[in-house]
Design a protein around this motif. Structure first.
Motif, short mmCIF file in Angstrom:
data_model
loop_
_atom_site.label_atom_id
_atom_site.label_comp_id
_atom_site.label_asym_id
_atom_site.label_seq_id
_atom_site.Cartn_x
_atom_site.Cartn_y
_atom_site.Cartn_z
N HIS A 1 0.27 5.66 -0.95
CA HIS A 1 0.92 6.74 -1.94
C HIS A 1 1.36 5.92 -3.08
O HIS A 1 1.94 6.90 -3.95
CB HIS A 1 2.13 7.43 -0.97
N THR A 2 1.41 5.02 -3.39
CA THR A 2 1.50 4.55 -4.60
C THR A 2 0.92 4.88 -5.89
O THR A 2 -0.44 5.28 -5.72
CB THR A 2 1.61 2.86 -4.74
N VAL A 3 1.49 5.15 -7.03
CA VAL A 3 0.83 5.64 -8.30
C VAL A 3 0.70 4.32 -9.24
O VAL A 3 1.78 3.88 -9.57
CB VAL A 3 1.62 6.66 -8.84
N GLU A 4 -0.47 3.84 -9.79
CA GLU A 4 -0.40 2.61 -10.21
C GLU A 4 -0.99 2.98 -11.90
O GLU A 4 -1.93 4.00 -11.95
CB GLU A 4 -1.46 1.76 -9.69
N ASN B 1 3.28 3.01 3.15
CA ASN B 1 3.66 3.60 1.60
C ASN B 1 2.73 3.14 0.74
O ASN B 1 2.64 3.51 -0.60
CB ASN B 1 5.14 2.84 1.23
N ALA B 2 1.78 2.06 0.72
CA ALA B 2 0.84 1.41 -0.14
C ALA B 2 -0.23 2.61 -0.50
O ALA B 2 -0.75 2.67 -1.48
CB ALA B 2 0.20 0.28 0.18
#
Length: 157
Positions: free
Chosen positions: A71-74, A68-69
């Motif tokens: 596809h993270t939005v930061e 999942n990391a």
């Protein structure tokens, strides 16, 4: 009760281990370091997961499945209170935030958070806004403009 009457709770204080004080002390000869080898030497330390040159477990097991990391939005967070440095009626964009040092870092997106109070009417252009930030900005007569995400063309098969 006074400060000099305070005592540690029973069992809270330990005597330090006195190494190398003879065989009868229980910590003589090898001084708790076991037999010979790398860890018996002074100044030696082995990093976590090191297995003496053998292929470590973390590299032996297969890496597969969903992560999942990826596809993270930061976002770089910017609090509303920090935006009071701009003049009344100013247009605040990404370049302006970065030039004043309010949005530092390599992340490409900026999110405005609702911490603090906004005292000026501003037009703010950012990638995202928290709900509380949006209400506070609009309550002062300002506007929130969202920068749309980049759309990449589909890959050719």
């Amino acid at each position: 009760m006074r400060l000099h009457d305070l005592k540690h709770r029973p069992g809270a204080k330990h005597r330090r281990k006195r190494l190398g004080q003879g065989e009868s002390s229980g910590h003589g000869k090898t001084s708790g370091r076991g037999g010979k080898g790398q860890t018996a030497r002074s100044g030696s330390s082995v990093r976590i997961g090191f297995e003496g040159g053998q292929m470590p477990l973390i590299r032996r097991i297969p890496k597969r499945g969903f992560n999942n990391a990826m596809h993270t939005v930061e976002y770089i967070p910017v609090n509303l209170e920090a935006l009071n440095v701009f003049e009344n009626g100013a247009k605040v964009d990404e370049a302006g935030l970065r030039s004043l040092g309010l949005a530092n870092g390599r992340l490409p997106r900026i999110k405005i958070l609702g911490s603090g109070e906004l005292t000026k009417k501003l037009t703010i252009i950012a990638h995202a806004f928290s709900a509380s930030a949006r209400t506070k900005i609009e309550a002062k007569g300002g506007t929130c403009e969202v920068i749309p995400p980049k759309v990449y063309p589909p890959r050719k098969a």
